[in-house]
Design a protein around this motif. Structure first.
Motif, PDB file in Angstrom:
ATOM      1  N   GLU A  31       0.897  -1.338  -0.009  1.00 24.93           N
ATOM      2  CA  GLU A  31      -0.024  -0.032  -0.057  1.00 24.93           C
ATOM      3  C   GLU A  31       0.874   1.090  -0.131  1.00 24.93           C
ATOM      4  OE1 GLU A  31      -2.712  -0.133   3.109  1.00 24.93           O
ATOM      5  OE2 GLU A  31      -3.742  -1.984   2.626  1.00 24.93           O
ATOM      6  N   GLY A  32       0.353   2.226  -0.648  1.00 25.02           N
ATOM      7  CA  GLY A  32       1.165   3.741  -0.651  1.00 25.02           C
ATOM      8  C   GLY A  32       1.209   4.126  -2.121  1.00 25.02           C
ATOM      9  N   THR A  33       2.108   4.903  -2.451  1.00 25.22           N
ATOM     10  CA  THR A  33       2.226   5.409  -3.641  1.00 25.22           C
ATOM     11  C   THR A  33       3.675   5.313  -4.240  1.00 25.22           C
ATOM     12  OG1 THR A  33       2.812   7.626  -2.731  1.00 25.22           O
ATOM     13  CG2 THR A  33       0.454   7.099  -3.500  1.00 25.22           C
ATOM     14  N   LEU A  47      17.100  13.138 -12.864  1.00 26.23           N
ATOM     15  CA  LEU A  47      18.114  12.508 -11.937  1.00 26.23           C
ATOM     16  C   LEU A  47      17.527  12.438 -10.445  1.00 26.23           C
ATOM     17  CD1 LEU A  47      21.096  11.621 -12.103  1.00 26.23           C
ATOM     18  CD2 LEU A  47      21.574  14.103 -11.523  1.00 26.23           C
ATOM     19  N   GLY A  48      18.029  11.544  -9.979  1.00 25.95           N
ATOM     20  CA  GLY A  48      17.537  11.150  -8.332  1.00 25.95           C
ATOM     21  C   GLY A  48      16.289  10.646  -8.564  1.00 25.95           C
ATOM     22  N   ASN A  49      15.434  10.292  -7.121  1.00 26.95           N
ATOM     23  CA  ASN A  49      14.276   9.695  -7.034  1.00 26.95           C
ATOM     24  C   ASN A  49      13.721  10.040  -5.815  1.00 26.95           C
ATOM     25  OD1 ASN A  49      14.825   7.587  -9.268  1.00 26.95           O
ATOM     26  ND2 ASN A  49      16.685   7.354  -7.958  1.00 26.95           N
ATOM     27  N   GLY A  50      12.465  10.115  -5.825  1.00 26.26           N
ATOM     28  CA  GLY A  50      11.730  10.648  -4.562  1.00 26.26           C
ATOM     29  C   GLY A  50      11.181   9.323  -3.712  1.00 26.26           C
ATOM     30  N   GLY A  51      10.670   9.684  -2.678  1.00 28.28           N
ATOM     31  CA  GLY A  51      10.207   8.847  -1.748  1.00 28.28           C
ATOM     32  C   GLY A  51      11.111   8.220  -0.560  1.00 28.28           C
ATOM     33  N   TYR A  52      12.373   8.285  -0.882  1.00 27.88           N
ATOM     34  CA  TYR A  52      13.152   7.652   0.244  1.00 27.88           C
ATOM     35  C   TYR A  52      14.680   8.631   0.273  1.00 27.88           C
ATOM     36  CZ  TYR A  52      15.404   5.850  -3.869  1.00 27.88           C
ATOM     37  OH  TYR A  52      16.299   5.843  -5.315  1.00 27.88           O
ATOM     38  N   ASP A  53      15.235   8.200   1.301  1.00 28.71           N
ATOM     39  CA  ASP A  53      16.568   8.951   1.483  1.00 28.71           C
ATOM     40  C   ASP A  53      17.672   7.790   1.893  1.00 28.71           C
ATOM     41  OD1 ASP A  53      18.467  11.298   2.291  1.00 28.71           O
ATOM     42  OD2 ASP A  53      18.542  10.214   4.197  1.00 28.71           O
ATOM     43  N   VAL A  54      18.674   7.781   0.861  1.00 22.60           N
ATOM     44  CA  VAL A  54      19.440   6.762   1.164  1.00 22.60           C
ATOM     45  C   VAL A  54      20.515   6.911   2.232  1.00 22.60           C
ATOM     46  CG1 VAL A  54      21.470   5.296   0.155  1.00 22.60           C
ATOM     47  CG2 VAL A  54      19.532   6.073  -1.254  1.00 22.60           C
ATOM     48  N   THR A  55      20.730   6.131   3.244  1.00 21.48           N
ATOM     49  CA  THR A  55      21.605   6.544   4.409  1.00 21.48           C
ATOM     50  C   THR A  55      23.142   5.689   3.978  1.00 21.48           C
ATOM     51  OG1 THR A  55      20.805   4.628   5.826  1.00 21.48           O
ATOM     52  CG2 THR A  55      20.086   6.798   5.881  1.00 21.48           C
ATOM     53  N   HIS A  56      22.989   4.409   3.314  1.00 18.59           N
ATOM     54  CA  HIS A  56      24.273   3.866   3.208  1.00 18.59           C
ATOM     55  C   HIS A  56      24.314   3.043   2.140  1.00 18.59           C
ATOM     56  CE1 HIS A  56      27.939   2.036   4.580  1.00 18.59           C
ATOM     57  NE2 HIS A  56      27.532   0.847   4.415  1.00 18.59           N
ATOM     58  N   TYR A  57      25.361   2.923   1.325  1.00 18.62           N
ATOM     59  CA  TYR A  57      25.606   2.076   0.366  1.00 18.62           C
ATOM     60  C   TYR A  57      26.748   1.135   0.487  1.00 18.62           C
ATOM     61  CZ  TYR A  57      23.474   5.372  -2.762  1.00 18.62           C
ATOM     62  OH  TYR A  57      22.326   6.167  -3.679  1.00 18.62           O
ATOM     63  N   SER A  58      26.356  -0.342   0.403  1.00 17.73           N
ATOM     64  CA  SER A  58      27.478  -1.309   0.242  1.00 17.73           C
ATOM     65  C   SER A  58      27.446  -1.699  -0.917  1.00 17.73           C
ATOM     66  CB  SER A  58      27.233  -2.257   1.512  1.00 17.73           C
ATOM     67  OG  SER A  58      28.037  -3.427   1.562  1.00 17.73           O
ATOM     68  N   LEU A  59      28.624  -1.666  -1.683  1.00 16.75           N
ATOM     69  CA  LEU A  59      29.079  -2.194  -3.155  1.00 16.75           C
ATOM     70  C   LEU A  59      30.023  -3.129  -2.812  1.00 16.75           C
ATOM     71  CD1 LEU A  59      29.218   1.104  -4.754  1.00 16.75           C
ATOM     72  CD2 LEU A  59      27.294  -0.196  -4.380  1.00 16.75           C
ATOM     73  N   LYS A  60      29.691  -4.450  -3.328  1.00 15.77           N
ATOM     74  CA  LYS A  60      30.744  -5.639  -3.625  1.00 15.77           C
ATOM     75  C   LYS A  60      30.813  -5.603  -5.153  1.00 15.77           C
ATOM     76  CE  LYS A  60      30.027  -7.839   0.869  1.00 15.77           C
ATOM     77  NZ  LYS A  60      29.940  -9.076   1.553  1.00 15.77           N
ATOM     78  N   LEU A  61      32.001  -5.478  -5.781  1.00 15.20           N
ATOM     79  CA  LEU A  61      32.246  -5.430  -6.978  1.00 15.20           C
ATOM     80  C   LEU A  61      33.486  -6.298  -7.386  1.00 15.20           C
ATOM     81  CD1 LEU A  61      32.289  -1.482  -7.384  1.00 15.20           C
ATOM     82  CD2 LEU A  61      30.419  -2.969  -7.796  1.00 15.20           C
ATOM     83  N   ASP A  62      33.327  -7.053  -8.673  1.00 14.03           N
ATOM     84  CA  ASP A  62      34.234  -7.778  -9.021  1.00 14.03           C
ATOM     85  C   ASP A  62      34.486  -7.246 -10.441  1.00 14.03           C
ATOM     86  OD1 ASP A  62      35.390 -10.325 -10.523  1.00 14.03           O
ATOM     87  OD2 ASP A  62      35.568 -11.021  -8.462  1.00 14.03           O
ATOM     88  N   GLN A  97       7.937   8.549   2.574  1.00 10.80           N
ATOM     89  CA  GLN A  97       6.464   8.660   2.198  1.00 10.80           C
ATOM     90  C   GLN A  97       5.982   7.105   2.398  1.00 10.80           C
ATOM     91  OE1 GLN A  97       6.634   9.919  -2.081  1.00 10.80           O
ATOM     92  NE2 GLN A  97       5.328   8.182  -2.334  1.00 10.80           N
ATOM     93  N   ASP A  98       4.958   6.543   2.545  1.00  9.36           N
ATOM     94  CA  ASP A  98       4.499   5.291   2.166  1.00  9.36           C
ATOM     95  C   ASP A  98       4.666   4.726   0.714  1.00  9.36           C
ATOM     96  OD1 ASP A  98       3.681   5.212   4.889  1.00  9.36           O
ATOM     97  OD2 ASP A  98       1.694   5.679   4.346  1.00  9.36           O
ATOM     98  N   LEU A  99       5.494   3.825   0.698  1.00 11.73           N
ATOM     99  CA  LEU A  99       6.007   3.580  -0.752  1.00 11.73           C
ATOM    100  C   LEU A  99       5.205   2.245  -1.336  1.00 11.73           C
ATOM    101  CD1 LEU A  99       9.923   4.039  -0.640  1.00 11.73           C
ATOM    102  CD2 LEU A  99       8.378   5.391  -1.969  1.00 11.73           C
ATOM    103  N   SER A 100       4.779   2.124  -2.413  1.00 12.62           N
ATOM    104  CA  SER A 100       4.434   0.903  -3.041  1.00 12.62           C
ATOM    105  C   SER A 100       5.643   0.772  -4.037  1.00 12.62           C
ATOM    106  CB  SER A 100       3.024   1.391  -3.865  1.00 12.62           C
ATOM    107  OG  SER A 100       3.085   2.108  -4.808  1.00 12.62           O
TER     108      SER A 100
END
Length: 483
Positions: A31-33, A47-62, A97-100
């Motif tokens: 439920e949500g939008t 560019l960018g996206n709405g509805g959330y705020d990133v606090t941390h990225y953990s990237l594992k790259l080969d 926001q409440d995200l669907s």
């Protein structure tokens, strides 16, 4: 940066929104939008996206060549050591926001799957937009204010992106590897995320490369382990960082680690072809940092340094957080400029790409200040030279006419002139530098706009500087100056 992309097309944005809305209505959906497919930046609206705020990225790259990857294209030369990437991005975010459904920015790479809170999520794609649609089992975690974790598995041959001004960013292949540069949109070429400067986060980046290559990124080197001819480097950025400032350099480097007298950890990585010509300038990093701290306030990070590629591997220097990337041996003025960005741009980050002059104007003014203190060139003389340069008057620094202009001369030279006109208006050097140090302290590790800056200056000085802003920051013509 010392020089100067592409916005998502309207068709791509409409398709992305349609897919997200369709997902929200599916049986079993949360439920949500849906979160917005862009943040409506003045120059890069997709560019960018709405509805959330990133606090941390953990990237594992080969990282490897196409010959190392059974999925690689047989048409690619087998000796390109950083042509293929296989990654897992774990993104921790807080719902605003409440995200669907929600979006991530990613260019070119193939997505193999995604989970939200450990449960499989549907993934759709529209151009550079990934639309993630979680199942109903995790709907409570996507309520406004809750924190949730998304994992995206992806692979492919990362793209080189051409900016509106014609310069190259994203994944730049070099003679012995690659370097990732992200201003303004290139980071989406190597990891999915919320790629707008207004969303800053901390990072853990683990990169596995074939020996004898080295992988260098932002922050501090936490660990390094070798197994079966491949080495994994773990880099951690503990202070918030905008994604355009994230970097990854893969190649043969000579590396040095040390510390400044006040405990800032230094890590430099230099291509052997640039090593001899870079040594003297790089040895000056502690002195430049100490001088900058006197002018601008305490250094905002725990580590510093530089990455120096061979000449021609990139077209420009970039102020990637903690250790700027240089396209060949830098001179001292360029080092001063890029290290000043650690305060102006990296710690105090623009709210939108319209605010670029706050980065480049102050970094250019730092060059003027250094020349005055070390080379006997008065700041007034640097101002006069910039004033006479017609290129600086092509447009107002706070209002570049298009995305192709955000790194043009007025943003640098006229931006620095704005800073100097503030200094002249205050007519008290001690008060002026208190003002600058207060600005970097007030917005440390945050975001700020041009309006934030002008309001701050007027509040701190108690002066109405409307005429200064109208003439120097927003004016279309060259204002007169006193003889």
């Amino acid at each position: 940066m010392n020089r100067r992309t592409p916005a998502a097309t309207p068709l791509a944005l409409l398709l992305a929104l349609a897919l997200a809305l369709l997902g929200a209505g599916c049986t079993g959906g949360v439920e949500g939008t849906p979160g917005a497919a862009g943040l409506r930046d003045p120059y890069f609206p997709g560019l960018g996206n709405g509805g959330y705020d990133v606090t941390h990225y953990s990237l594992k790259l080969d990282i490897g060549s196409s010959a190392d990857d059974k999925h690689g294209s047989s048409t690619q030369p087998p000796d390109r050591p950083a042509d293929r990437l296989r990654g897992t991005a774990t993104i921790t975010a807080r719902a605003t926001q409440d995200l669907s459904a929600f979006h991530l920015d990613l260019a070119g790479l193939d997505v193999e799957g995604a989970t939200v809170e450990g449960r499989p999520a549907a993934v759709n794609r529209a151009g550079k937009e990934l639309i993630i649609r979680p199942g109903s089992a995790v709907e409570d975690r996507l309520r406004k204010g809750r924190t949730f974790t998304t994992v995206v598995r992806y692979s492919g041959s990362p793209q080189t992106i051409t900016d509106p001004d014609g310069s190259k960013e994203g994944w730049l292949r070099t003679a012995d590897g690659a370097v990732a540069l992200g201003e303004p949109t290139g980071s989406m070429a190597w990891f999915p995320g919320n790629h707008h400067p207004s969303d800053k986060a901390t990072y853990d980046i683990e990169v596995t490369v074939p020996d004898p290559l080295t992988a260098v990124s932002n922050g501090e080197l936490i660990s390094r382990r070798t197994e079966d001819g491949r080495t994994t480097y773990h880099w951690r950025t503990a202070e918030p960082m905008a994604s355009y400032l994230a970097t990854l350099a893969v190649g043969r480097f000579s590396t040095r680690q040390s510390a400044t007298p006040d405990g800032i950890r230094l890590f430099t990585a230099v291509d052997p072809e640039s090593e001899a010509a870079s040594e003297e300038v790089l040895d000056g990093i502690p002195a430049v940092l100490a001088w900058s701290a006197e002018k601008f306030g305490p250094y905002p990070f725990t580590s510093a340094g530089a990455i120096v590629e061979r000449t021609g591997d990139a077209e420009y220097a970039l102020e990637t957080q903690n250790r700027p990337v240089f396209p060949g041996p830098p001179d001292t003025a360029l080092l001063v400029h890029e290290l000043a960005h650690q305060w102006f741009g990296n710690s105090v980050t623009p709210k939108s790409w319209r605010d670029m002059w706050l980065n480049e104007g102050f970094a250019t003014y730092a060059e003027w200040l250094w020349a005055a203190d070390h080379d006997g060139v008065p700041v007034g003389e640097s101002f006069d030279e910039a004033y006479e340069d017609g290129a600086n008057w092509a447009f107002p620094p706070a209002e570049p006419p298009s995305a192709a202009d955000i790194s043009e001369a007025p943003v640098y030279g006229r931006g620095a002139m704005v800073v100097h006109r503030i200094r002249l208006a205050i007519d008290d050097d001690e008060a002026f530098f208190d003002l600058v140090r207060g600005w970097t302290e007030t917005h440390r590790h945050g975001n700020a706009s041009t309006d934030d800056f002008t309001a701050y200056v007027e509040e701190e000085t108690g002066e109405d500087l409307t005429e200064l802003w109208d003439d120097w920051l927003y004016g279309e013509s060259r204002p007169p100056v006193e003889d």
